[in-house]
Scaffold this motif. Structure first.
Motif, mmCIF file in Angstrom:
data_model
loop_
_atom_site.group_PDB
_atom_site.id
_atom_site.type_symbol
_atom_site.label_atom_id
_atom_site.label_comp_id
_atom_site.label_asym_id
_atom_site.label_seq_id
_atom_site.Cartn_x
_atom_site.Cartn_y
_atom_site.Cartn_z
ATOM 1 N N GLY A 61 0.840 -1.197 0.000
ATOM 2 C CA GLY A 61 0.000 0.000 0.000
ATOM 3 C C GLY A 61 0.866 1.234 0.000
ATOM 4 O O GLY A 61 1.915 1.274 -0.647
ATOM 5 N N THR A 62 0.460 2.231 0.750
ATOM 6 C CA THR A 62 1.116 3.539 0.715
ATOM 7 C C THR A 62 2.050 3.724 1.909
ATOM 8 O O THR A 62 1.693 3.397 3.040
ATOM 9 N N ASN A 63 3.231 4.273 1.638
ATOM 10 C CA ASN A 63 4.166 4.601 2.720
ATOM 11 C C ASN A 63 3.622 5.741 3.579
ATOM 12 O O ASN A 63 3.124 6.744 3.058
ATOM 13 N N ASP A 64 3.744 5.602 4.881
ATOM 14 C CA ASP A 64 3.501 6.737 5.761
ATOM 15 C C ASP A 64 4.641 7.745 5.624
ATOM 16 O O ASP A 64 5.766 7.394 5.254
ATOM 17 N N THR A 65 4.348 9.007 5.944
ATOM 18 C CA THR A 65 5.345 10.066 5.966
ATOM 19 C C THR A 65 5.769 10.274 7.411
ATOM 20 O O THR A 65 4.969 10.744 8.225
ATOM 21 N N VAL A 66 6.994 9.921 7.736
ATOM 22 C CA VAL A 66 7.474 9.983 9.114
ATOM 23 C C VAL A 66 8.084 11.358 9.368
ATOM 24 O O VAL A 66 9.086 11.725 8.746
ATOM 25 N N HIS A 67 7.485 12.117 10.277
ATOM 26 C CA HIS A 67 8.008 13.433 10.657
ATOM 27 C C HIS A 67 8.876 13.227 11.896
ATOM 28 O O HIS A 67 8.394 13.259 13.023
ATOM 29 N N ASP A 68 10.159 12.994 11.638
ATOM 30 C CA ASP A 68 11.049 12.497 12.678
ATOM 31 C C ASP A 68 12.030 13.538 13.208
ATOM 32 O O ASP A 68 13.060 13.189 13.754
ATOM 33 N N LEU A 69 11.697 14.818 13.045
ATOM 34 C CA LEU A 69 12.539 15.866 13.623
ATOM 35 C C LEU A 69 11.665 16.830 14.417
ATOM 36 O O LEU A 69 10.657 17.322 13.904
ATOM 37 N N PRO A 70 12.020 17.124 15.655
ATOM 38 C CA PRO A 70 11.254 18.088 16.455
ATOM 39 C C PRO A 70 11.629 19.523 16.092
ATOM 40 O O PRO A 70 12.690 19.788 15.532
ATOM 41 N N GLY A 71 10.731 20.432 16.401
ATOM 42 C CA GLY A 71 11.046 21.849 16.302
ATOM 43 C C GLY A 71 11.035 22.429 14.905
ATOM 44 O O GLY A 71 11.610 23.495 14.667
ATOM 45 N N LEU A 72 10.373 21.772 13.952
ATOM 46 C CA LEU A 72 10.318 22.279 12.594
ATOM 47 C C LEU A 72 9.111 23.199 12.413
ATOM 48 O O LEU A 72 8.167 23.163 13.211
ATOM 49 N N PRO A 73 9.102 24.015 11.367
ATOM 50 C CA PRO A 73 7.915 24.836 11.097
ATOM 51 C C PRO A 73 6.670 23.957 10.932
ATOM 52 O O PRO A 73 6.740 22.851 10.391
ATOM 53 N N ASP A 74 5.530 24.469 11.395
ATOM 54 C CA ASP A 74 4.289 23.695 11.338
ATOM 55 C C ASP A 74 3.975 23.225 9.927
ATOM 56 O O ASP A 74 3.407 22.143 9.728
ATOM 57 N N GLU A 75 4.351 24.031 8.942
ATOM 58 C CA GLU A 75 4.047 23.696 7.555
ATOM 59 C C GLU A 75 4.657 22.361 7.144
ATOM 60 O O GLU A 75 4.091 21.608 6.358
#
Length: 265
Positions: A61-75
């Motif tokens: 199926g589809t890969n998840d998008t892992v947001h693995d860094l803290p403190g980034l812009p909300d966008e």
């Protein structure tokens, strides 16, 4: 397929057009950087997946998008890159590595793409229509180990697979500055040494960069952002030709130097 080492630098490259490498990654398909034919699938060796032994992510199926860094812009946290998984490629990668003595290779079911993968791929293949999977790094090992790991993957090039090492040519987060800050001498020295060693074919030196390169411990206090280069280089073969395909800087110490490795014919 040629193999590539790409410096992904700051995750903000996805949204910040002031970063010169943004336009380089966006030109990937229009400029046919990897050739006129799109790859069947992409295998990414990212600086942001470390395991004790090799592992592949097996996603149906589809890969998840892992947001693995803290403190980034909300966008950035709102970004999604729903590339199809490549379970067949993952298992082929496992087969090749275990056949070369790198086993056992574990399967991580459901692990998505970390930012070392989706950040460049989002710009390179914006339609998210190329299947992608990842292979982990072993940061307790050395450059020669990762070069040999890559060598085991060489057959993938003839199977329509694009092998990408995604790291950063110089990576010291403690020394970061503003976007347009000048490049310190230690960073310029290491980056120039790496370029010259690759273009001159001194691959044994590259494998032993900690001993051979100036300011190696400052440029890479930990090795995870350079080992993807060793894998991509090894996958191209001992007599591969290296080509610098992009060079720029941001934040004082992020070198975006990126390389193509072409097998000698």
């Amino acid at each position: 397929m040629d193999t590539f080492f790409l410096s992904h630098g700051s995750p903000a490259i996805c949204i910040d057009e002031r970063i010169p490498a943004h336009s380089f990654f966006k030109s990937w398909l229009p400029a046919a950087v990897a050739g006129a034919q799109a790859p069947r699938a992409v295998l990414v060796v990212s600086a942001h997946w470390e395991t004790d032994a090799p592992a592949v992510n097996v996603v149906r199926g589809t890969n998840d998008t892992v947001h693995d860094l803290p403190g980034l812009p909300d966008e950035l946290y709102k970004l999604r890159y729903p590339a199809p998984g490549a379970p067949g490629l993952a298992r082929r990668t496992k087969e090749l590595l275990e056949g070369a003595g790198f086993g056992p290779v574990s399967e991580e079911h459901g692990r998505g793409l970390d930012h070392g993968a989706w950040v460049p791929l989002m710009l390179m293949f914006p339609e998210a229509d190329v299947p992608a999977c990842q292979l982990s790094l072993q940061t307790g090992r050395d450059g020669a180990y990762h070069y040999n790991l890559g060598a085991a993957l060489a057959p993938l090039r003839d199977e329509g697979v694009l092998v990408l090492g995604s790291g950063t040519a110089t990576h010291n987060l403690s020394q970061l500055g503003p976007l347009d800050a000048p490049v310190p001498q230690w960073a310029a020295d290491f980056d120039a040494w790496l370029r010259d060693a690759l273009l001159d074919g001194r691959y044994e030196d590259v494998k032993r960069y900690k001993e051979k390169a100036p300011q190696a411990e400052v440029a890479h206090p930990s090795p995870e952002h350079i080992y993807p280069l060793h894998v991509a280089l090894g996958a191209a073969g001992d007599e591969a030709r290296a080509e610098l395909i992009h060079h720029s800087w941001t934040n004082a110490t992020f070198s975006y130097s990126s390389y193509r490795f072409t097998k000698k014919i």
